[in-house]
Design a protein around this motif. Sequence first.
Motif, PDB file in Angstrom:
ATOM      1  N   ILE A  40     -39.007  -5.450 -40.961  1.00  0.00           N
ATOM      2  CA  ILE A  40     -38.918  -6.843 -40.517  1.00  0.00           C
ATOM      3  C   ILE A  40     -39.561  -7.041 -39.152  1.00  0.00           C
ATOM      4  CG2 ILE A  40     -37.301  -8.686 -39.914  1.00  0.00           C
ATOM      5  CD1 ILE A  40     -35.369  -7.532 -41.953  1.00  0.00           C
ATOM      6  N   ALA A  41     -39.395  -6.080 -38.251  1.00  0.00           N
ATOM      7  CA  ALA A  41     -39.947  -6.226 -36.902  1.00  0.00           C
ATOM      8  C   ALA A  41     -41.461  -6.401 -36.970  1.00  0.00           C
ATOM      9  CB  ALA A  41     -39.600  -4.999 -36.063  1.00  0.00           C
ATOM     10  N   PRO A  42     -41.982  -7.499 -36.443  1.00  0.00           N
ATOM     11  CA  PRO A  42     -43.419  -7.763 -36.560  1.00  0.00           C
ATOM     12  C   PRO A  42     -44.286  -6.831 -35.718  1.00  0.00           C
ATOM     13  CG  PRO A  42     -42.370  -9.449 -35.220  1.00  0.00           C
ATOM     14  CD  PRO A  42     -41.265  -8.605 -35.772  1.00  0.00           C
ATOM     15  N   GLN A  43     -43.732  -6.275 -34.638  1.00  0.00           N
ATOM     16  CA  GLN A  43     -44.510  -5.418 -33.751  1.00  0.00           C
ATOM     17  C   GLN A  43     -43.665  -4.227 -33.311  1.00  0.00           C
ATOM     18  OE1 GLN A  43     -46.426  -7.537 -30.532  1.00  0.00           O
ATOM     19  NE2 GLN A  43     -46.738  -9.387 -31.754  1.00  0.00           N
ATOM     20  N   ASP A  44     -44.323  -3.312 -32.621  1.00  0.00           N
ATOM     21  CA  ASP A  44     -43.604  -2.172 -32.053  1.00  0.00           C
ATOM     22  C   ASP A  44     -42.697  -2.688 -30.936  1.00  0.00           C
ATOM     23  OD1 ASP A  44     -42.674   0.132 -30.929  1.00  0.00           O
ATOM     24  OD2 ASP A  44     -44.637   1.006 -30.508  1.00  0.00           O
ATOM     25  N   PRO A  45     -41.367  -2.503 -31.044  1.00  0.00           N
ATOM     26  CA  PRO A  45     -40.468  -3.081 -30.037  1.00  0.00           C
ATOM     27  C   PRO A  45     -40.607  -2.466 -28.653  1.00  0.00           C
ATOM     28  CG  PRO A  45     -39.265  -1.638 -31.518  1.00  0.00           C
ATOM     29  CD  PRO A  45     -40.646  -1.784 -32.098  1.00  0.00           C
ATOM     30  N   ASN A  46     -41.203  -1.288 -28.549  1.00  0.00           N
ATOM     31  CA  ASN A  46     -41.334  -0.612 -27.248  1.00  0.00           C
ATOM     32  C   ASN A  46     -42.753  -0.636 -26.700  1.00  0.00           C
ATOM     33  OD1 ASN A  46     -38.571   0.137 -27.270  1.00  0.00           O
ATOM     34  ND2 ASN A  46     -39.026   1.906 -28.543  1.00  0.00           N
ATOM     35  N   ARG A  47     -43.655  -1.348 -27.355  1.00  0.00           N
ATOM     36  CA  ARG A  47     -45.037  -1.392 -26.883  1.00  0.00           C
ATOM     37  C   ARG A  47     -45.146  -2.307 -25.669  1.00  0.00           C
ATOM     38  NH1 ARG A  47     -49.473  -3.652 -30.898  1.00  0.00           N
ATOM     39  NH2 ARG A  47     -48.540  -5.613 -30.195  1.00  0.00           N
ATOM     40  N   VAL A  48     -45.645  -1.743 -24.567  1.00  0.00           N
ATOM     41  CA  VAL A  48     -45.779  -2.482 -23.311  1.00  0.00           C
ATOM     42  C   VAL A  48     -47.169  -3.104 -23.238  1.00  0.00           C
ATOM     43  CG1 VAL A  48     -45.775  -2.311 -20.795  1.00  0.00           C
ATOM     44  CG2 VAL A  48     -44.132  -0.978 -22.149  1.00  0.00           C
ATOM     45  N   THR A  49     -47.221  -4.409 -22.991  1.00  0.00           N
ATOM     46  CA  THR A  49     -48.486  -5.144 -22.842  1.00  0.00           C
ATOM     47  C   THR A  49     -48.327  -6.081 -21.652  1.00  0.00           C
ATOM     48  OG1 THR A  49     -48.723  -5.105 -25.259  1.00  0.00           O
ATOM     49  CG2 THR A  49     -50.245  -6.502 -24.024  1.00  0.00           C
ATOM     50  N   LEU A  50     -48.701  -5.609 -20.480  1.00  0.00           N
ATOM     51  CA  LEU A  50     -48.440  -6.347 -19.256  1.00  0.00           C
ATOM     52  C   LEU A  50     -49.221  -7.655 -19.169  1.00  0.00           C
ATOM     53  CD1 LEU A  50     -48.305  -3.434 -16.652  1.00  0.00           C
ATOM     54  CD2 LEU A  50     -46.412  -4.613 -17.759  1.00  0.00           C
ATOM     55  N   ARG A  51     -50.324  -7.760 -19.875  1.00  0.00           N
ATOM     56  CA  ARG A  51     -51.123  -8.991 -19.766  1.00  0.00           C
ATOM     57  C   ARG A  51     -50.433 -10.187 -20.409  1.00  0.00           C
ATOM     58  NH1 ARG A  51     -53.610 -10.007 -24.569  1.00  0.00           N
ATOM     59  NH2 ARG A  51     -53.686  -8.279 -26.095  1.00  0.00           N
ATOM     60  N   VAL A  52     -49.443  -9.937 -21.250  1.00  0.00           N
ATOM     61  CA  VAL A  52     -48.731 -11.054 -21.891  1.00  0.00           C
ATOM     62  C   VAL A  52     -47.256 -11.071 -21.475  1.00  0.00           C
ATOM     63  CG1 VAL A  52     -50.274 -11.179 -23.870  1.00  0.00           C
ATOM     64  CG2 VAL A  52     -48.299  -9.647 -23.953  1.00  0.00           C
ATOM     65  N   ARG A  53     -46.935 -10.492 -20.329  1.00  0.00           N
ATOM     66  CA  ARG A  53     -45.542 -10.423 -19.904  1.00  0.00           C
ATOM     67  C   ARG A  53     -44.994 -11.812 -19.608  1.00  0.00           C
ATOM     68  NH1 ARG A  53     -44.765 -10.489 -14.321  1.00  0.00           N
ATOM     69  NH2 ARG A  53     -42.872  -9.243 -14.593  1.00  0.00           N
ATOM     70  N   LEU A  54     -43.727 -12.024 -19.997  1.00  0.00           N
ATOM     71  CA  LEU A  54     -43.000 -13.257 -19.733  1.00  0.00           C
ATOM     72  C   LEU A  54     -43.717 -14.502 -20.266  1.00  0.00           C
ATOM     73  CD1 LEU A  54     -41.740 -12.559 -16.086  1.00  0.00           C
ATOM     74  CD2 LEU A  54     -40.509 -12.246 -18.237  1.00  0.00           C
ATOM     75  N   THR A  55     -44.294 -14.363 -21.444  1.00  0.00           N
ATOM     76  CA  THR A  55     -44.879 -15.534 -22.103  1.00  0.00           C
ATOM     77  C   THR A  55     -43.839 -16.151 -23.036  1.00  0.00           C
ATOM     78  OG1 THR A  55     -45.756 -14.168 -23.898  1.00  0.00           O
ATOM     79  CG2 THR A  55     -47.197 -14.572 -22.004  1.00  0.00           C
ATOM     80  N   GLY A  56     -43.879 -17.454 -23.161  1.00  0.00           N
ATOM     81  CA  GLY A  56     -42.921 -18.150 -23.999  1.00  0.00           C
ATOM     82  C   GLY A  56     -43.218 -17.965 -25.477  1.00  0.00           C
ATOM     83  N   PRO A  57     -42.395 -18.553 -26.332  1.00  0.00           N
ATOM     84  CA  PRO A  57     -42.612 -18.460 -27.774  1.00  0.00           C
ATOM     85  C   PRO A  57     -43.990 -18.974 -28.183  1.00  0.00           C
ATOM     86  CG  PRO A  57     -40.438 -19.352 -27.292  1.00  0.00           C
ATOM     87  CD  PRO A  57     -41.166 -19.280 -25.988  1.00  0.00           C
ATOM     88  N   SER A  58     -44.628 -18.225 -29.099  1.00  0.00           N
ATOM     89  CA  SER A  58     -45.964 -18.586 -29.559  1.00  0.00           C
ATOM     90  C   SER A  58     -46.113 -18.110 -30.996  1.00  0.00           C
ATOM     91  CB  SER A  58     -47.039 -17.963 -28.664  1.00  0.00           C
ATOM     92  OG  SER A  58     -46.957 -16.545 -28.703  1.00  0.00           O
ATOM     93  N   ALA A  59     -47.282 -18.349 -31.579  1.00  0.00           N
ATOM     94  CA  ALA A  59     -47.535 -17.912 -32.951  1.00  0.00           C
ATOM     95  C   ALA A  59     -47.537 -16.393 -33.051  1.00  0.00           C
ATOM     96  CB  ALA A  59     -48.855 -18.477 -33.439  1.00  0.00           C
TER      97      ALA A  59
END
Length: 284
Positions: A40-59
């Motif tokens: 069910i999890a759409p992505q790796d829950p532990n994958r760090v991607t600092l360029r998108v940190r603290l972004t709001g809900p999106s597609a």
Amino acid sequence: MRLSLRRSRVLRRLCRNRAAMTSLAVLLILVLVAIFAGLIAPQDPNRVTLRVRLTGPSAEHWLGTDELGRDVLSRLVVATRVDLLASLEAVGIAAAIGVPLGLAAGYFGGVSDLLLGRVIDALMTLPPLILAVVVVAILGPGLRNAMLAIAVLIVPGLYRVVRAATQSAGSELYVESARAAGCSNRRILWRHILPAVAPPLLVQASFAASVVVVAEASLSFLGLGARAPQATWGSMLQDASSNITTSGYLVYPPTIMVAVTILALSLLGDGLRDALGRRPRDRA
């Protein structure tokens, strides 16, 4: 025949309780989410991607991202598995301790009942959260140690329910008949007392599970539960609290999950208690 008839009556009463059935459906959904969390999890829950940190809900990130750019939805799904397994572990440990002690105290009575009662009373006088913090401080932080600490907190409740049910069942005529027939104490406890204890124990276990969810979230929020990068609802709340002024949306997903789970377990426990409480008294 009589036992199956009693079970069918209890089941009918439970099915007529809409709140209990709705809660059961919610819990089943949570269990399915926990079982199939990896799918069910759409992505790796532990994958760090600092360029998108603290972004709001999106597609791409339906519930946004946290301070390290990790997908909140994926972490929430995985945290559901961790929290449900942790609740099962804590209740299981508490039952493994409280049920045998309650059976022994309720069936044999005497000195064993007196000594165990004093120990349980002493545990119940201690502040629950403070006791859990002390146990975790002694054993060290970590989810497993936190579950051991929480199990200590819910042992008294299970013990008292089992003890009272054992004393009630021990005075029944069918138990006296089993003693007169020469059955051993072990056989009487296993074949006659334990089935009578099971219904109230199941009700108490549902309430205990809700206590575990709250306690785990509290300990993880204080940094005494799950360790990074493991995701639990409590650890997600801890991470969200550091950015609550800039990204307050991070608080809502784990808070809602904790509230929904507690409410579902409590309503299911109420429904089970109502369904079992009106059953006719067992007859020999």
